[in-house]
Design an enzyme around this catalytic site. Sequence first.
Site, PDB file in Angstrom:
ATOM      1  N   HIS A  86      -1.561   2.732  -3.506  1.00 53.92           N
ATOM      2  CA  HIS A  86      -1.168   2.670  -2.092  1.00 53.92           C
ATOM      3  C   HIS A  86      -1.671   1.382  -1.454  1.00 53.92           C
ATOM      4  CE1 HIS A  86      -5.100   4.879  -1.877  1.00 53.92           C
ATOM      5  NE2 HIS A  86      -5.315   4.096  -0.831  1.00 53.92           N
TER       6      HIS A  86
ATOM      7  N   HIS B  78      -6.821  -2.236   2.945  1.00 52.41           N
ATOM      8  CA  HIS B  78      -7.123  -2.333   1.511  1.00 52.41           C
ATOM      9  C   HIS B  78      -5.884  -2.019   0.686  1.00 52.41           C
ATOM     10  CE1 HIS B  78      -8.066   2.061   2.150  1.00 52.41           C
ATOM     11  NE2 HIS B  78      -7.518   2.188   0.962  1.00 52.41           N
TER      12      HIS B  78
ATOM     13  N   GLU C 228      -9.532  -0.899  -3.615  1.00 54.67           N
ATOM     14  CA  GLU C 228      -9.946   0.466  -3.977  1.00 54.67           C
ATOM     15  C   GLU C 228      -9.432   0.732  -5.393  1.00 54.67           C
ATOM     16  OE1 GLU C 228      -8.056   3.527  -1.598  1.00 54.67           O
ATOM     17  OE2 GLU C 228      -9.533   5.030  -2.189  1.00 54.67           O
TER      18      GLU C 228
HETATM   19 CO    CO Z   1      -7.127   4.128   0.140  1.00 50.79          CO
END
Ligand code: CO
Length: 134
Positions: A7, A79, A130
């Site tokens: 994502h 992020h 991440e």
């Molecule tokens: Co995230």
Amino acid sequence: MIGRLNHVAIAVPDLEAAAAQYRDTLGAEVGPVQEEPDHGVRVVFITLPNTKIELLHPLGDDSPIAGFLAKNPAGGIHHICYEVADIAAARDRLSAQGARVLGSGEPKIGAHGKPVLFLHPKDFNGALVELEEV
Ligand code: CO
């Protein structure tokens, strides 16, 4: 080592307005608001055919998103999340190469119920990364 883009996360000043924009203006599949107290965020996930968008808004007083929105009041990309098969092995490999893992270095359970870690943006071209074990 890294796999698919899981994502892209966008910090937003108004979570409900951003979710409505993705649903009504962009015609996307928008999920419910989820509270993630362990991460200090309220999130909405948007499912696209090839990845997801994570809309983030602060939850609580010490949310990591609050400072980001203070610097970026209109919101902004916060992020990107890459998938890894073994998060402990990924952490050990990155640490051995000098990349800084944020926090204790121990994976936390993320918004999808899977272990996640964050890597220092200064070590990755200014992008907060991440990693999520899938
Ligand atoms: Co995230």
